[in-house]
Write a protein that holds these residues in place. Structure first.
Motif, short mmCIF file in Angstrom:
data_model
loop_
_atom_site.label_atom_id
_atom_site.label_comp_id
_atom_site.label_asym_id
_atom_site.label_seq_id
_atom_site.Cartn_x
_atom_site.Cartn_y
_atom_site.Cartn_z
N ARG A 255 0.84 -1.21 0.00
CA ARG A 255 0.00 0.00 0.00
C ARG A 255 0.87 1.26 0.00
O ARG A 255 0.54 2.25 -0.68
CB ARG A 255 -0.91 0.00 1.22
CG ARG A 255 -1.78 1.25 1.28
CD ARG A 255 -2.46 1.46 2.59
NE ARG A 255 -3.08 2.78 2.63
CZ ARG A 255 -3.74 3.26 3.68
NH1 ARG A 255 -3.85 2.54 4.77
NH2 ARG A 255 -4.27 4.46 3.64
N GLU A 256 1.96 1.25 0.78
CA GLU A 256 2.83 2.43 0.83
C GLU A 256 3.40 2.73 -0.55
O GLU A 256 3.47 3.90 -0.97
CB GLU A 256 3.95 2.21 1.84
CG GLU A 256 3.46 2.24 3.30
CD GLU A 256 4.57 1.94 4.27
OE1 GLU A 256 5.69 1.62 3.82
OE2 GLU A 256 4.34 2.03 5.49
N VAL A 257 3.83 1.68 -1.26
CA VAL A 257 4.36 1.89 -2.61
C VAL A 257 3.25 2.37 -3.54
O VAL A 257 3.43 3.32 -4.32
CB VAL A 257 4.99 0.59 -3.15
CG1 VAL A 257 5.44 0.77 -4.59
CG2 VAL A 257 6.17 0.18 -2.29
N ALA A 258 2.08 1.74 -3.45
CA ALA A 258 0.96 2.12 -4.32
C ALA A 258 0.53 3.56 -4.08
O ALA A 258 0.26 4.32 -5.03
CB ALA A 258 -0.22 1.16 -4.10
N ASP A 259 0.46 3.97 -2.80
CA ASP A 259 0.08 5.34 -2.50
C ASP A 259 1.07 6.34 -3.08
O ASP A 259 0.69 7.37 -3.65
CB ASP A 259 -0.01 5.54 -0.97
CG ASP A 259 -1.25 4.89 -0.37
OD1 ASP A 259 -2.15 4.52 -1.15
OD2 ASP A 259 -1.31 4.77 0.86
N ALA A 260 2.36 6.03 -2.92
CA ALA A 260 3.38 6.94 -3.45
C ALA A 260 3.34 7.01 -4.96
O ALA A 260 3.51 8.08 -5.55
CB ALA A 260 4.76 6.50 -2.97
N LEU A 261 3.09 5.88 -5.62
CA LEU A 261 3.01 5.87 -7.08
C LEU A 261 1.78 6.63 -7.57
O LEU A 261 1.84 7.39 -8.55
CB LEU A 261 2.96 4.42 -7.59
CG LEU A 261 4.27 3.63 -7.50
CD1 LEU A 261 4.02 2.17 -7.89
CD2 LEU A 261 5.34 4.23 -8.40
N ASP A 262 0.64 6.42 -6.90
CA ASP A 262 -0.58 7.11 -7.29
C ASP A 262 -0.43 8.63 -7.13
O ASP A 262 -1.00 9.40 -7.90
CB ASP A 262 -1.76 6.61 -6.46
CG ASP A 262 -2.15 5.18 -6.82
OD1 ASP A 262 -1.82 4.75 -7.94
OD2 ASP A 262 -2.74 4.49 -5.97
N ASN B 152 8.48 15.14 -0.61
CA ASN B 152 8.22 14.19 0.47
C ASN B 152 7.68 12.87 -0.06
O ASN B 152 7.99 11.79 0.47
CB ASN B 152 7.23 14.79 1.48
CG ASN B 152 7.84 15.87 2.33
OD1 ASN B 152 9.06 15.91 2.53
ND2 ASN B 152 7.02 16.77 2.84
N ASN B 153 6.89 12.95 -1.11
CA ASN B 153 6.34 11.73 -1.70
C ASN B 153 7.42 10.90 -2.37
O ASN B 153 7.41 9.65 -2.30
CB ASN B 153 5.25 12.09 -2.72
CG ASN B 153 4.58 10.86 -3.30
OD1 ASN B 153 3.84 10.17 -2.62
ND2 ASN B 153 4.84 10.58 -4.57
N ALA C 289 9.12 9.12 0.34
CA ALA C 289 8.27 8.02 0.80
C ALA C 289 8.35 6.82 -0.15
O ALA C 289 8.37 5.67 0.29
CB ALA C 289 6.83 8.50 0.95
N LEU C 290 8.38 7.08 -1.45
CA LEU C 290 8.48 6.00 -2.42
C LEU C 290 9.82 5.28 -2.28
O LEU C 290 9.87 4.04 -2.29
CB LEU C 290 8.32 6.56 -3.84
CG LEU C 290 8.45 5.55 -4.99
CD1 LEU C 290 7.41 4.44 -4.85
CD2 LEU C 290 8.33 6.26 -6.33
N TYR C 291 10.89 6.04 -2.15
CA TYR C 291 12.22 5.45 -1.98
C TYR C 291 12.28 4.59 -0.71
O TYR C 291 12.77 3.46 -0.73
CB TYR C 291 13.24 6.59 -1.91
CG TYR C 291 14.68 6.16 -1.71
CD1 TYR C 291 15.30 5.30 -2.60
CD2 TYR C 291 15.41 6.65 -0.64
CE1 TYR C 291 16.63 4.93 -2.42
CE2 TYR C 291 16.74 6.30 -0.46
CZ TYR C 291 17.33 5.43 -1.35
OH TYR C 291 18.64 5.06 -1.16
#
Length: 483
Positions: free
Chosen positions: A381-388, A451-452, A455-457
């Motif tokens: 979810r963390e990766v998906a949120d950052a990608l979205d 910041n996003n 978060a993705l990294y």
């Protein structure tokens, strides 16, 4: 041949069996990849977890702060000390698999009174002994000790992964704190410019008011606007001070002297093209997911120890050495002495204790499975949120930039029209407010976008390596498009 078979049989007996369940990694309850969230295939690219934080964060000042934080941060120091504790606990448990040899030497001299002596006369006797002994060594026939050792090993490995996760979180928190500090600094500069502009407007209105060319309402509106700007300036000063305090806490010391000069927010060189890969690679590279799997392995090993409790436990106690009634004859021929005391313990009735311990171990494994699956879902979810959010922030900044330019033109026109007596001061007041709000929104959007990216990294497991690890199976030139 018979001696060989006997030796093999004894080795098999001493090696015992294991009642620990065979470990199988649970299926990941997530999608196979992130294509539904706008991620393209990352074939041939370096995985994000292998990208060093020095390559991801291009600001020399931030790099220096990360260096200091890795040396002084107390949370990271506690994580390292927890590894030492887990390593020591594993060493203690692992030692139970081997006999403990101890060397002993003792001497006893005692007088026996006549009424207690077999001869009816008082006697003085002496005993001297030197021996090597083994005390209560358990023959691990059913793998109880080995299961406990495996559980302790997995706990140690989980602690080590937690330390990696702590470092990754620390670097991400420091990067966000630094970006927020840069944003607060630019917000303070914006508040100062706005205050200066409104002060000029206030001075003009006051002159017009004193000359009778402006109404009292216009004068009060100008005064309220400048007071609002002063309040915004105070808020910006407080925000910058608090952002600096957050950095100081994370690096574990006051800001060191000789730091490189900071870069403006729009010049922050973070990698914008972060290879995402597959969810299976995320599971294998994220330290918190790997820690949860080690916890699961530990719980699985504890089931083996709980099962072994239903079977007999055999322990050996023995010694071999020399004994004599005279100290001078302690090592003479014929003074050899030995003892051998095996013990077997078979559970017959324990009021359901062993059954309850097994149920407890199995329940804890089920909890560990749920925690492992939840860690995977959280990571996904963390990766998906950052990608979205990644693409939407780009569009938001473009729109916000256009809004700032339009608000700037509107303010300039309103100011010119007001000075020429064509427009009311209320229109100029609204234009000033709109411009300030638009500039604040642009600054906020740029900060959120950076910041996003952080978060993705972090969500992809990046931040553990200092410099990028180049795989021999992948091209050295990974996609590293910078902002």
């Amino acid at each position: 041949m018979s001696k060989t078979l006997m030796a093999a049989a004894i080795a098999a007996l001493l090696g015992g069996c294991s009642l620990m369940p065979e470990y199988e990694r649970p299926a990941a309850p997530v999608e196979a990849d992130f294509s539904a969230h706008g991620a393209a295939a990352a074939s041939g690219q370096q995985l994000a977890a292998d990208i060093g934080w020095r390559q991801f964060f291009g600001d020399p000042r931030l790099q220096r702060l990360v260096d200091v934080a890795l040396e002084n941060n107390r949370d990271l120091r506690v994580a390292v000390l927890n590894i030492e504790i887990a390593r020591a606990q594993y060493g203690v448990t692992r030692a139970d698999q081997f006999p403990t040899l101890s060397g002993n030497a003792n001497g006893t001299r005692q007088r026996t009174p006549a009424d207690l002596s077999y001869s009816g006369r008082a006697a003085v006797g002496s005993t001297y002994q030197v021996n090597l002994g083994v005390t209560a060594y358990e023959l691990d026939l059913f793998g109880r000790v080995r299961s406990l050792s495996a559980a302790a090993l997995n706990q140690y490995l989980a602690t080590e992964e937690s330390r990696r996760s702590t470092q990754i979180s620390l670097i991400a928190q420091l990067a966000n704190a630094y970006l927020n500090e840069r944003a607060s600094d630019e917000l303070l500069a914006l508040a100062e410019r706005t205050l200066k502009t409104r002060q000029e407007s206030y001075d003009l209105i006051k002159l017009r008011y004193d000359a009778g060319a402006a109404s009292g309402l216009e004068f009060q509106q100008a005064e309220s606007l400048i007071q609002s700007a002063r309040a915004e300036h105070a808020v910006a000063e407080r925000s910058k001070a608090q952002a600096t305090n957050a950095i100081v806490l994370l690096i574990g010391q006051p800001l060191p002297a000789g730091l490189p000069p900071p870069r403006p927010l729009h010049e922050q060189s973070l990698m914008t093209d972060v290879p995402v890969g597959l969810s299976s690679q995320l599971i294998e590279r994220r330290p918190d997911v790997r820690a949860a799997e080690q916890q699961l392995r530990s719980a699985n090993a504890n089931i083996g120890a709980a099962r072994a409790a239903f079977f007999p436990r055999i322990s050996l106690t023995g010694s071999f050495g020399t004994a004599s009634s005279q100290l001078s004859g302690l090592f003479d021929s014929g003074s050899h002495a030995w003892s051998f005391a095996p013990q077997i313990s078979l559970p017959l009735f324990d009021a359901g204790r062993n059954r309850a311990n097994l149920d407890l171990a199995e329940a804890r494994k089920n909890v560990a499975v749920a925690n492992y699956e939840k860690s995977i879902q959280t990571a996904f979810r963390e990766v998906a949120d950052a990608l979205d959010a990644k693409g939407s922030y780009d569009m938001q900044i473009q729109a916000q930039q256009a809004l700032v330019e339009a608000s700037q033109r509107s303010f300039e026109l309103s100011d010119m029209r007001y000075r020429n007596g064509v427009e009311s001061y209320l229109t100029l007041l609204d234009a000033q407010r709109s411009l300030f709000t638009a500039e604040q929104g642009l600054l906020q959007a740029r900060t959120q976008r950076l910041n996003n990216l952080v978060a993705l990294y972090k969500s992809l497991g990046g931040g553990w390596e200092e410099n990028t690890v180049v795989s021999t199976q992948q091209p050295a030139a990974a996609a590293t498009v910078r902002q």
